[in-house]
Motif scaffolding. Structure first.
Motif, short mmCIF file in Angstrom:
data_model
loop_
_atom_site.label_atom_id
_atom_site.label_comp_id
_atom_site.label_asym_id
_atom_site.label_seq_id
_atom_site.Cartn_x
_atom_site.Cartn_y
_atom_site.Cartn_z
N GLY A 1 41.01 39.85 35.39
CA GLY A 1 42.11 41.07 35.90
C GLY A 1 43.46 39.71 35.80
O GLY A 1 44.15 40.44 35.08
N PHE A 2 43.11 38.84 35.89
CA PHE A 2 43.85 37.76 36.65
C PHE A 2 44.82 37.66 34.71
O PHE A 2 45.87 37.60 34.14
CB PHE A 2 43.47 36.40 36.98
CG PHE A 2 45.15 35.29 36.88
CD1 PHE A 2 45.36 35.62 38.08
CD2 PHE A 2 44.78 34.02 35.96
CE1 PHE A 2 47.54 34.47 37.29
CE2 PHE A 2 46.01 33.43 36.34
CZ PHE A 2 47.12 33.63 36.98
N VAL A 3 43.29 37.57 33.93
CA VAL A 3 44.15 37.03 32.39
C VAL A 3 45.21 38.46 32.03
O VAL A 3 45.58 38.11 31.25
CB VAL A 3 42.72 36.40 31.89
CG1 VAL A 3 43.08 36.63 30.24
CG2 VAL A 3 42.70 35.03 31.82
N ILE B 1 34.34 35.72 40.90
CA ILE B 1 35.25 35.00 40.22
C ILE B 1 35.60 34.81 39.30
O ILE B 1 36.29 35.04 38.44
CB ILE B 1 34.46 32.94 40.90
CG1 ILE B 1 34.50 33.28 41.74
CG2 ILE B 1 35.38 32.50 39.75
CD1 ILE B 1 34.46 31.77 42.42
N THR B 2 34.38 35.55 38.25
CA THR B 2 34.30 35.96 36.66
C THR B 2 35.44 37.73 36.81
O THR B 2 35.91 37.27 35.73
CB THR B 2 33.28 35.99 36.21
OG1 THR B 2 32.85 34.97 36.16
CG2 THR B 2 32.97 36.38 34.04
N LEU B 3 34.96 38.69 37.29
CA LEU B 3 36.16 39.49 37.23
C LEU B 3 37.37 39.15 37.92
O LEU B 3 38.17 39.62 37.32
CB LEU B 3 35.03 40.72 37.76
CG LEU B 3 33.84 41.06 37.06
CD1 LEU B 3 33.33 42.06 38.91
CD2 LEU B 3 33.83 41.60 36.30
N TYR B 4 37.34 38.02 39.14
CA TYR B 4 39.02 38.39 39.33
C TYR B 4 39.91 37.25 38.25
O TYR B 4 40.78 37.77 37.87
CB TYR B 4 38.70 37.33 40.38
CG TYR B 4 40.10 37.11 41.17
CD1 TYR B 4 40.37 38.03 41.74
CD2 TYR B 4 40.93 35.62 40.76
CE1 TYR B 4 42.04 37.67 42.08
CE2 TYR B 4 42.34 35.42 40.91
CZ TYR B 4 42.71 36.04 42.43
OH TYR B 4 44.05 35.92 42.84
#
Length: 91
Positions: A11-13, A5-8
């Protein structure tokens, strides 16, 4: 799972940041650079046209008078278009 979730989210930011940079870059280019480029192009075109006009104008000494006309111009204007009829308006 938390790492995913943190990596997602990172990537989203990052994707949002890239989209914002592209958006503001396009706004900057369209507001400031395009008008300057168009203005420069118009000035260059105007300068070229003025230079062409100067080259086409014949050099004449000051005070010389010339009458320029097209040959055969009077013949075209003297065609018989019929006769003129004066009329009065009837009430």
């Amino acid at each position: 799972m938390t790492l995913f979730i943190t990596l997602y989210m990172v990537g989203f930011v990052r994707t949002l940041f890239i989209i914002a940079i592209i958006y503001f870059g396009i706004r900057f280019i369209s507001r400031y650079l395009f008008p300057k480029l168009i203005d420069k192009g118009m000035k260059n075109m105007q300068q070229k046209m003025q230079e062409q006009q100067r080259q086409q104008q014949p050099k004449r000494p000051e005070g010389e008078v010339t009458v320029e006309g097209r040959p055969g111009q009077n013949k075209a204007n003297q065609k018989d278009n019929g006769e003129y009829v004066d009329f009065e308006e009837v009430d």
